[in-house]
Structures are given as C-alpha cells and as structure tokens.
Design a protein around this motif. Sequence first.
Motif, short mmCIF file in Angstrom:
data_model
loop_
_atom_site.label_atom_id
_atom_site.label_comp_id
_atom_site.label_asym_id
_atom_site.label_seq_id
_atom_site.Cartn_x
_atom_site.Cartn_y
_atom_site.Cartn_z
N PRO A 48 -9.93 3.41 -9.87
CA PRO A 48 -10.51 3.58 -8.54
C PRO A 48 -11.62 2.58 -8.21
O PRO A 48 -11.94 2.36 -7.05
CB PRO A 48 -11.08 5.01 -8.57
N ALA A 49 -12.21 1.95 -9.23
CA ALA A 49 -13.28 0.99 -8.99
C ALA A 49 -12.76 -0.42 -8.71
O ALA A 49 -13.52 -1.31 -8.34
CB ALA A 49 -14.23 0.95 -10.19
N SER A 50 -11.44 -0.59 -8.87
CA SER A 50 -10.89 -1.94 -8.75
C SER A 50 -10.55 -2.32 -7.32
O SER A 50 -10.10 -1.49 -6.53
CB SER A 50 -9.62 -2.03 -9.60
N HIS A 51 -10.73 -3.58 -6.98
CA HIS A 51 -10.35 -4.08 -5.65
C HIS A 51 -8.85 -3.93 -5.43
O HIS A 51 -8.40 -3.90 -4.29
CB HIS A 51 -10.73 -5.55 -5.51
N SER A 52 -8.06 -3.85 -6.51
CA SER A 52 -6.60 -3.77 -6.38
C SER A 52 -6.11 -2.33 -6.32
O SER A 52 -4.90 -2.10 -6.22
CB SER A 52 -5.93 -4.48 -7.57
N HIS A 53 -7.00 -1.36 -6.34
CA HIS A 53 -6.58 0.05 -6.41
C HIS A 53 -5.79 0.48 -5.18
O HIS A 53 -4.93 1.35 -5.26
CB HIS A 53 -7.81 0.94 -6.57
N ARG A 54 -6.08 -0.10 -4.03
CA ARG A 54 -5.37 0.27 -2.81
C ARG A 54 -4.35 -0.77 -2.38
O ARG A 54 -4.01 -0.85 -1.20
CB ARG A 54 -6.38 0.50 -1.68
N GLY A 55 -3.91 -1.57 -3.31
CA GLY A 55 -2.85 -2.53 -3.00
C GLY A 55 -3.38 -3.89 -2.54
O GLY A 55 -4.58 -4.11 -2.46
N ARG A 56 -2.45 -4.76 -2.22
CA ARG A 56 -2.80 -6.13 -1.87
C ARG A 56 -3.52 -6.21 -0.53
O ARG A 56 -3.15 -5.51 0.42
CB ARG A 56 -1.54 -6.98 -1.77
N ARG A 58 -5.82 -9.48 1.88
CA ARG A 58 -6.12 -10.91 1.91
C ARG A 58 -7.15 -11.25 0.84
O ARG A 58 -7.06 -12.24 0.14
CB ARG A 58 -6.63 -11.30 3.30
N ARG A 59 -8.15 -10.36 0.68
CA ARG A 59 -9.22 -10.64 -0.25
C ARG A 59 -8.75 -10.66 -1.70
O ARG A 59 -9.10 -11.57 -2.45
CB ARG A 59 -10.31 -9.58 -0.08
N ASN A 60 -7.96 -9.65 -2.12
CA ASN A 60 -7.65 -9.52 -3.54
C ASN A 60 -6.34 -10.20 -3.95
O ASN A 60 -5.88 -10.01 -5.07
CB ASN A 60 -7.63 -8.04 -3.95
N GLU A 61 -5.76 -10.96 -3.06
CA GLU A 61 -4.46 -11.57 -3.32
C GLU A 61 -4.40 -12.28 -4.67
O GLU A 61 -3.42 -12.18 -5.41
CB GLU A 61 -4.12 -12.56 -2.20
#
Length: 190
Positions: A48-56, A58-61
Amino acid sequence: MGCLLRPDFCERPAPEVAPDLLGWELWGDDGALRARVVEVEAYTESDPASHSHRGRTRRNEAMYGPPGSLYVYFVYGMHWCANVVCGSEGVGEAVLLRAVAPLTGRSTMAMRRGRTANSLDLCNGPAKLCQSFGMDGSHDGSTLCGGGMFDLRRGPGGLGPVAKGPRVGISRAREVPWRWYVTGDPHVSR
DNA sequence: TAAAAGATCCCCT
DNA sequence: GGGGATCTTTTAT
C-alpha cells in the motif's frame, strides 16, 4: 573497475534485491562521482505504500520498465528521489536509494548541495543524493547497467553488519520491515 | 473543482 | 522537536 550491474540481478522481487544492493557503488559523471550504497527500501505492487499499488500512471511508468533501470520521481514540490527498477518488465517494483556514502567527487557534490566537501550532509537522504549526483526527471527510465549517465557497479565488499526495519516517511504499511542499512555508517539517513 | 497528502529537507527553537 | 517551502498526484465533494 567494478562489475557493472546486470538486468537479471534486478529481475527478482524488490525485497530480495534491496539488501543485495548494499555495498554497490553508484557512479555518475563518467566515474568522477562515486558513492557506496548504505541504505535502501523496497516497494512492490501489493504494498500500500508503493507508487505502483494502484496501477500504472504517467508518474510511475518507469517502475514497470526493464529491471536495472531508474525510476526518478518528484516529491514535496521540490525534491527528486531515485529508485532501481526490479522485477520483470511490466511488474511495478523498485528499490529506493535512501543514502549513499561518498567515495570520490565530493567537491562537485558539495557545490551542488551548498555544503562543504567534508560534510556528512551530501548524500545521506534520498533527495540529497539526487541533488549531489545531478539526478532528476530527465533520467527517469534510463539504465543503470552501462551506457547511461549513471550506473551501478559491484563494490569491494567488506561491509559491516546490516540492519533491517520499517521504512521512513510513509503513512501506509508502516510496519513492513523493508528498509535495510549498514549499521553505524554515518551516512545512513537516520 | 477543491482540498489534502506526499518514499523530503532546512532552519529555527 | 516543530513548522514552512512548494507543487504534483490523489482523493473527496
């Protein structure tokens, strides 16, 4: 000098790669800047702490890019932070570089940081090391395996004992012990 | 459309 | 130990 990082080394779950990256050397400016990795944190899609937790987004690509590449993101309106992308391409995992210990190029780092060359305050934080090395969004997605502006090379070893504990500065999944650091190293952020 | 939070750092007390 | 800087992304209305 120093064995270059290879993509397959990073093609594993981030919590496995993270402790293995301690003692590696971050090189920049064609080897003029060198520093030993002393503190890291792991982030994964199920976390839950990860930028990728809610999917792709623009930022976390870049987190979903090839293992061994950089994910560099902007935070708090003024800071850059750098991650080593892990897992297979298409999987959003990464290891945050939280602190490195300067080896060479201290004068350049100090100038960028607005500090003196003998300061302990050059690379002892995720945004500080980016500032010292001149890393920013223009390096997002670039490789650390050679041929880019920055790369990682295996260090000489001889690290002291490694400790593990909760990650720093997050509000979710506070209890997950995915931070690793070299015990007693003065360049560890805390 | 508005508000809040955020993988931080710096300076002040 | 505490608050402000500063702006993008996320979440709420």
